[in-house]
Scaffold this motif. Structure first.
Motif, mmCIF file in Angstrom:
data_model
loop_
_atom_site.group_PDB
_atom_site.id
_atom_site.type_symbol
_atom_site.label_atom_id
_atom_site.label_comp_id
_atom_site.label_asym_id
_atom_site.label_seq_id
_atom_site.Cartn_x
_atom_site.Cartn_y
_atom_site.Cartn_z
ATOM 1 N N SER A 21 0.839 -1.188 0.000
ATOM 2 C CA SER A 21 0.000 0.000 0.000
ATOM 3 C C SER A 21 0.876 1.240 0.000
ATOM 4 N N SER A 49 -3.325 -0.743 -8.533
ATOM 5 C CA SER A 49 -4.679 -0.206 -8.468
ATOM 6 C C SER A 49 -4.684 1.012 -7.569
ATOM 7 N N ARG A 50 -5.825 1.675 -7.570
ATOM 8 C CA ARG A 50 -5.926 2.942 -6.848
ATOM 9 C C ARG A 50 -7.299 3.005 -6.185
ATOM 10 N N ASP A 51 -7.337 3.418 -4.935
ATOM 11 C CA ASP A 51 -8.590 3.651 -4.221
ATOM 12 C C ASP A 51 -8.674 5.140 -3.951
ATOM 13 N N ASN A 52 -9.464 5.833 -4.742
ATOM 14 C CA ASN A 52 -9.528 7.292 -4.617
ATOM 15 C C ASN A 52 -10.094 7.719 -3.274
ATOM 16 N N LYS A 65 -9.717 6.317 -0.437
ATOM 17 C CA LYS A 65 -8.687 6.167 0.599
ATOM 18 C C LYS A 65 -7.400 6.899 0.229
#
Length: 122
Positions: free
Chosen positions: A21, A70-73, A75
């Motif tokens: 992460s 991947s990306r979690d906008n 978070k």
């Protein structure tokens, strides 16, 4: 203060998986090109994976098909899912951000995390 903090590294047996992460503060990951690089002992730092603002991804040939960025906008975090790990994946993994460039060229990236160690044993 702009900051990237990596986590998730560790010791894993060959064939196993890890998820790294990269949590960002002071910046918005979706507005930046976000890359992962790695540096093995006595080797130069090399490109691993990228996710650009439009969501387009790019991978080094050595990890293609095994790693997923991947990306979690919500978070404000970027991930690197690493599957089918090999001993040659052992390295310190860094995430980096660029607000102006969408490239693999690490010289264009001006915000870097402190790195997280990944060790794969056979």
């Amino acid at each position: 203060q702009v900051q990237l903090v990596e986590s998730g590294g560790g010791l894993v047996q060959a064939g196993g998986s890890l998820r790294l992460s990269c949590a960002a503060s002071g910046m918005v990951v979706s507005l930046n090109a976000m890359n992962w690089y790695r540096q093995a002992p006595a080797k130069q730092r090399e490109f691993v994976a990228a996710i650009f603002t439009a969501g387009v991804t790019s991978y080094a040939d050595s990890v293609k098909g095994r790693f997923t960025i991947s990306r979690d906008n919500a978070k404000n975090t970027v991930y690197l899912q690493m599957d089918s790990l090999r001993p040659e994946d052992t390295a310190v993994y860094y995430c980096a951000a660029s607000s102006n460039w969408a490239t693999r060229d690490q010289s264009r990236y001006d915000v870097w995390g402190q790195g997280t160690q990944v060790t794969v044993f056979s």
